[in-house]
Design a protein around this motif. Structure first.
Motif, mmCIF file in Angstrom:
data_model
loop_
_atom_site.group_PDB
_atom_site.id
_atom_site.type_symbol
_atom_site.label_atom_id
_atom_site.label_comp_id
_atom_site.label_asym_id
_atom_site.label_seq_id
_atom_site.Cartn_x
_atom_site.Cartn_y
_atom_site.Cartn_z
ATOM 1 N N ASP A 161 -12.810 8.138 -68.398
ATOM 2 C CA ASP A 161 -13.717 8.312 -69.548
ATOM 3 C C ASP A 161 -14.063 6.976 -70.212
ATOM 4 O O ASP A 161 -14.016 6.833 -71.425
ATOM 5 N N LEU A 162 -14.418 5.945 -69.422
ATOM 6 C CA LEU A 162 -14.829 4.646 -69.970
ATOM 7 C C LEU A 162 -16.247 4.794 -70.540
ATOM 8 O O LEU A 162 -17.220 4.941 -69.809
ATOM 9 N N ALA A 163 -16.383 4.721 -71.889
ATOM 10 C CA ALA A 163 -17.666 4.974 -72.541
ATOM 11 C C ALA A 163 -18.300 3.700 -73.091
ATOM 12 O O ALA A 163 -19.510 3.542 -73.067
ATOM 13 N N ASN A 164 -17.487 2.765 -73.630
ATOM 14 C CA ASN A 164 -18.018 1.552 -74.238
ATOM 15 C C ASN A 164 -17.138 0.360 -73.926
ATOM 16 O O ASN A 164 -15.915 0.488 -73.750
ATOM 17 N N PHE A 165 -17.779 -0.808 -73.843
ATOM 18 C CA PHE A 165 -17.052 -2.040 -73.547
ATOM 19 C C PHE A 165 -17.577 -3.170 -74.412
ATOM 20 O O PHE A 165 -18.706 -3.140 -74.920
ATOM 21 N N ASP A 166 -16.724 -4.201 -74.585
ATOM 22 C CA ASP A 166 -17.082 -5.433 -75.275
ATOM 23 C C ASP A 166 -16.231 -6.525 -74.644
ATOM 24 O O ASP A 166 -15.022 -6.592 -74.879
ATOM 25 N N VAL A 167 -16.846 -7.366 -73.769
ATOM 26 C CA VAL A 167 -16.092 -8.365 -73.017
ATOM 27 C C VAL A 167 -16.762 -9.729 -73.162
ATOM 28 O O VAL A 167 -17.960 -9.840 -73.449
ATOM 29 N N ASP A 180 -12.848 4.933 -74.877
ATOM 30 C CA ASP A 180 -13.343 6.160 -74.256
ATOM 31 C C ASP A 180 -14.311 6.839 -75.227
ATOM 32 O O ASP A 180 -14.599 6.321 -76.317
ATOM 33 N N SER A 181 -14.822 8.005 -74.859
ATOM 34 C CA SER A 181 -15.848 8.664 -75.673
ATOM 35 C C SER A 181 -15.310 9.168 -77.000
ATOM 36 O O SER A 181 -16.073 9.463 -77.910
ATOM 37 N N ALA A 182 -13.960 9.256 -77.127
ATOM 38 C CA ALA A 182 -13.344 9.668 -78.385
ATOM 39 C C ALA A 182 -12.910 8.464 -79.213
ATOM 40 O O ALA A 182 -12.156 8.610 -80.171
#
Length: 922
Positions: A528-534, A611-613
């Motif tokens: 459930d990988l929804a958002n990232f910041d790398v 995740d989405s939560a």
């Protein structure tokens, strides 16, 4: 702005002796250019909707009919005080874009440059009323829907709203672009009546010293002022004739005023005057005692305002009773529990004189064993005439019990596992210490994430507690023991992460500099990988990221390439949908451009994975790398010379040093070419080679260092003609005038160009009581045959002086110039603007040698800007009289006039100049 046209018109008028009516002269700040739309975008009418806003800053009606702006005549317009008027290139287009504007709008065929210009506003006699120079800020409002607005200090800023603010207050004024804030302090803060005291006033703004601020003193028989120097200070001699408060006000254009005060204290106050608070002792916590505040050796004590502080862990003030002789009692016990009370009186009758005068009685309640000081602070003591009374202070103390207190000790607790996995039982060891000593029998309690457990430490200060969290989050840990302050820490409970969860960036390869390649960032084993910041970092000497494309499945892409040229990019997503689960999930594709041969790592740093939560996702990282060419970098050479220059036809041995990364390079070939020199040499083990150079002409000899497997390096050797003296480019004093008090100072600055080694620069200060050969010091580093020398001077001698400056090189060639400096007991700054200025002279400058209009013009020119004319109005003949300060070659020297008290002068200068005049009182 057509300065030539204005200057010629005035010159003709003066030459013919035409009478200039005072009614036709407008003050420079009556009507101002307030806002400029010089490069409107298509959204605001394009090039046909250029306009300029005028504002009537006067208190009377101004008729601007027949005036000219940008060289174009303004039709019939009369502006009331505070009115705006719009000068529009196309009034119809303006009305379409600004339908709600109600001020006067007139059509004038203006044409404004998008790259900036100087817009002038002239009255019907061609006298300049205002100008707006936006050449240095033309990029601020260029086709971006903004205008240039005048701010509170007269500068220009981009409007804060699209379309600007025609016929309304400028938006930049709403954001606080108001004047800066001053602060003033006095040392000392009090003086004695009838005793002369030198008081130093310091004026600051945002911790920076403020020069030329006017400090004014008033009260207690004082009416004096002074102007701060470069260090922001001024010393003013104060002799008060009565006791009370001397008001101090500091002012400076562009700043808010600041105030402070200096107390004038009557010297008749006896040396034995003292305000004291008595001591007390209390046997046990909860009991009370009283202490008295009394005054001794005072005269006419009518009102008081004092603060008493103490340790509230020992006592608190439970009550305060001011003596009834002081009228209305004002007791503030609001902060008594925090160790502070304030006591004051409101008495309109006579004061009390003598010893043992009771001020107030305080009731103290003991809160803990120990001893505390009872500290007095005087906010105000006044006699019946409202004069300040000065006394010394005698503090007291109070003791509860035997005065000894055993404060609680501090605990510290640590865990050997900072995190545990949900649903996985983990034995965690907790260690409790105090001052690095282990603590036995401390209770360690755990709470949170489904954990409710505790244990007691053994002789080694440790306890092992089995932890089995049922949810992710933070487990709070508390350590307690009687006689000690509690200690806390925490243990994180984390969801289990698959061992295969990884975020990786692929490798890349590029054949040549300038070519590109792509690498991808992917995730494996995630749920459930929804958002990232790398963040990705790399060596910008090898590659730079020229583009980044986040995968569309992650919603809105946020790519920050602002620091790409410095080796860093940041990639993020804004996704409000479901996440992705599994392997090979594409995060982003990066385009890399090769900037140099070699290999660089592509390093990933995770700022956030959610995740989405909105729960955090933990993964391992697999960094990548990219290679340009064969991955090998040719190390660079560097070549330096010990010579700043050689002379024509003079044989000179010059030593060259070749290094690479700071290490000497043996066997490097150093080749010289130019100015009749064609020679070379090879460096030894120390990386140096000495080559004999005999140049036949002036110029530059090119130096090249080469060696196999190294990148070439270059340098130059300057060849100068024989016997050329250094040149003085400028020599000024800033400020051009100082006080003759020995404290005020100015900086003498000389800019010199030269060939070869740096010259020596000295100034003769004998006329002002200094050395006849004062050496000046170099400011910063010398740059390619040019440099700046300065020295700071002060004087107690009044007059106008020409201080000779001599610059000499090593061969004995020299040149001289003179710096003009004026010194007197008073000084004032005239803010001269480019063109004509009407001024009066606040001080008698004839007393310091400036007794004619010619000398005044010469001193202004010496201060840094050319003065062309000094003119005056002859009230007897009713004619203007003009002194041409710097006549052209074909013009005869004209009449010069004596400087006179009460005479106004018209001064024409080539550019803005803050000119300081010094002199005596008229």
């Amino acid at each position: 702005m057509n300065n030539g046209k204005i200057g010629m018109a005035m010159l003709i008028a003066l030459s013919l002796g035409l009478l200039v009516s005072a009614a036709s002269v407008q003050a420079a700040d009556d009507v101002v250019i307030n806002e400029i739309m010089y490069a409107p975008s298509d959204a605001f009418g394009g090039t046909y909707n250029e306009w300029v806003e005028l504002y009537n800053n006067d208190t009377v009606e101004v008729n601007i009919t027949g005036w000219a702006i940008d060289g174009k005549t303004i039709p019939a317009v009369t502006m009331q005080p505070g009115d705006y008027a719009i000068i529009a290139k196309n009034d119809t287009k303006f009305a379409d874009c600004y339908p709600d504007v109600t001020c006067t709008v007139v059509k004038v065929a203006i044409s404004l440059r998008n790259d900036g210009e100087v817009i002038s506003l002239n009255d019907s006699s061609e006298s300049m009323i205002d100008d707006a120079d936006f050449t240095g800020c033309a990029d601020l409002a260029n086709k971006n829907n903004k205008t240039l607005e005048r701010n509170a200090t007269g500068g220009w800023e981009e409007s804060l709203v699209d379309g600007g603010t025609p016929c309304a207050e400028n938006s930049v004024l709403d954001e606080g672009s108001s004047t800066l804030t001053l602060a003033v302090s006095a040392d000392p803060a009090s003086v004695t009546v009838d005793a002369q005291t030198d008081v130093t006033f310091t004026v600051m703004s945002d911790d920076a010293a403020i020069e030329n601020a006017l400090v004014t003193l008033s009260g207690c028989g004082i009416d004096a002022n002074g102007i701060t120097g470069t260090d922001g200070t001024v010393v003013i001699s104060v002799t008060a004739t009565s006791a009370g408060t001397i008001d101090v006000t500091v002012t400076k254009d562009g700043y808010d005023d600041a105030t402070t005060s200096v107390d004038a204290v009557d010297s008749s106050t006896p040396d034995t005057s003292v305000l004291s608070i008595s001591d007390a002792s209390v046997d046990a916590v909860g009991e009370t005692a009283t202490v008295n505040i009394t005054a001794d050796g005072v005269i006419d004590l009518a009102n008081f305002d004092v603060t008493v502080t103490y340790d509230p862990a020992v006592v608190i003030v439970a009550d305060a009773a001011n003596d009834a002789a002081f009228g209305v009692a004002v007791t503030n016990l609001e902060n008594a529990a925090n160790g502070e009370v304030r006591l004051a009186s409101l008495n309109f009758g006579d004061g009390q004189t003598g010893d043992g005068i009771l001020i107030s009685t305080l009731t103290l309640e003991a809160t803990g064993e120990g001893t505390t000081a009872l500290t007095l602070a005087i906010n105000e003591l006044k006699d019946s005439a409202e004069n300040a009374i000065t006394v010394s202070i005698d503090d007291g103390e109070v003791t509860v019990g035997d005065g000894n207190v055993t404060p609680p000790l501090a605990l510290a607790v640590s865990a050997d596992a900072a995190n545990v996995t949900v649903d996985a039982q983990t034995d965690v060891t907790f260690t409790v210490t105090s001052d690095d000593a282990t603590i036995e029998d401390a209770l360690v309690t755990l709470a949170g994430c489904g954990v409710d457990a505790n244990g007691t430490t053994g002789a080694d200060g440790t306890v092992v507690i089995s932890v089995n969290a049922t949810s992710a989050g933070t487990i709070d840990v508390t350590a307690t023991k009687d006689g000690y302050d509690d200690a806390t820490t925490s243990v994180d409970a984390m969801e289990s992460i698959p061992d295969t969860s990884v975020l990786s960036i692929s490798d890349g390869a590029v054949d040549n500099v300038g070519d590109t390649c792509e690498v991808t960032i992917t995730a494996n084993g995630v749920t459930d990988l929804a958002n990232f910041d790398v963040t990705v970092t790399y060596n910008p000497d090898v590659v730079v990221v020229t583009d980044a494309a986040n995968d569309a499945a992650f919603g809105v892409a946020v790519t920050n390439l602002e620091n790409a040229a410095n080796g860093e990019v940041r990639l993020a997503s804004l996704n409000f949908g479901d996440g992705q689960t599994g392997d090979g999930i594409l995060i982003s594709t990066l385009t890399l451009e090769a900037t140099g041969e070699g290999t660089t790592a592509l390093t990933l740093a995770i700022n956030e994975l959610k995740d989405s939560a909105e729960n955090a996702i933990t993964v391992s990282i697999d960094d990548g790398e990219v290679t340009v060419g064969d991955g090998n970098v040719t190390p660079p050479l560097a070549v330096a010379t010990d010579s700043t220059g050689v002379e024509v036809d003079n044989q000179t041995d010059v030593t060259f040093t070749v290094t690479s990364d700071g290490a000497p390079i043996e066997g490097a070939l150093v080749t010289l070419s130019g100015c009749g020199v064609e020679t070379d040499g090879t460096t030894g083990a120390d990386g140096t080679v000495t080559i004999s150079v005999t140049a036949t002409s002036a110029g530059t000899i090119a130096v090249t260092a080469t060696k196999d497997e190294y990148a070439d390096a270059t340098a130059t050797v300057t060849v100068k003609p024989t016997g050329i003296a250094p040149a003085i480019e400028s020599a000024i004093a800033s400020p051009n005038a100082i006080l003759s008090d020995g404290n005020d100072s100015t900086t003498l600055t000389v800019v010199v160009t030269y060939l070869g080694d740096a010259p020596s620069v000295v100034v003769d200060l004998s006329e002002i009581g200094g050395s006849s050969e004062q050496a000046m010091e170099v400011v910063g580093d010398l740059q390619a045959g040019a440099g700046t020398w300065t020295t700071t001077v002060s004087t107690t001698t009044e007059g106008t002086f020409e201080l000779p400056v001599t610059v000499s090189d090593a061969e004995g060639a020299s040149t001289t110039a003179k710096i003009v400096l004026t010194a007197g007991p008073y000084k004032y700054t005239l803010n001269l603007k480019q063109g004509w200025n009407m001024v009066s002279l606040p001080y008698d400058i004839t007393a310091v040698g400036i007794d004619t209009t010619q000398k005044l013009g010469d001193v202004i020119t010496a201060a840094g800007e050319t003065c062309y004319y000094v003119a005056q109005f002859n009230a007897t003949s009713q004619r203007m009289e003009s002194d041409i300060i710097n006549p052209l070659e074909d013009m005869p020297q004209d009449t010069t006039y004596s400087i006179m008290r009460g005479q106004g002068y018209f001064i024409f200068v080539g550019d803005d100049l803050d000119f300081v005049v010094a002199g005596t009182l008229w």
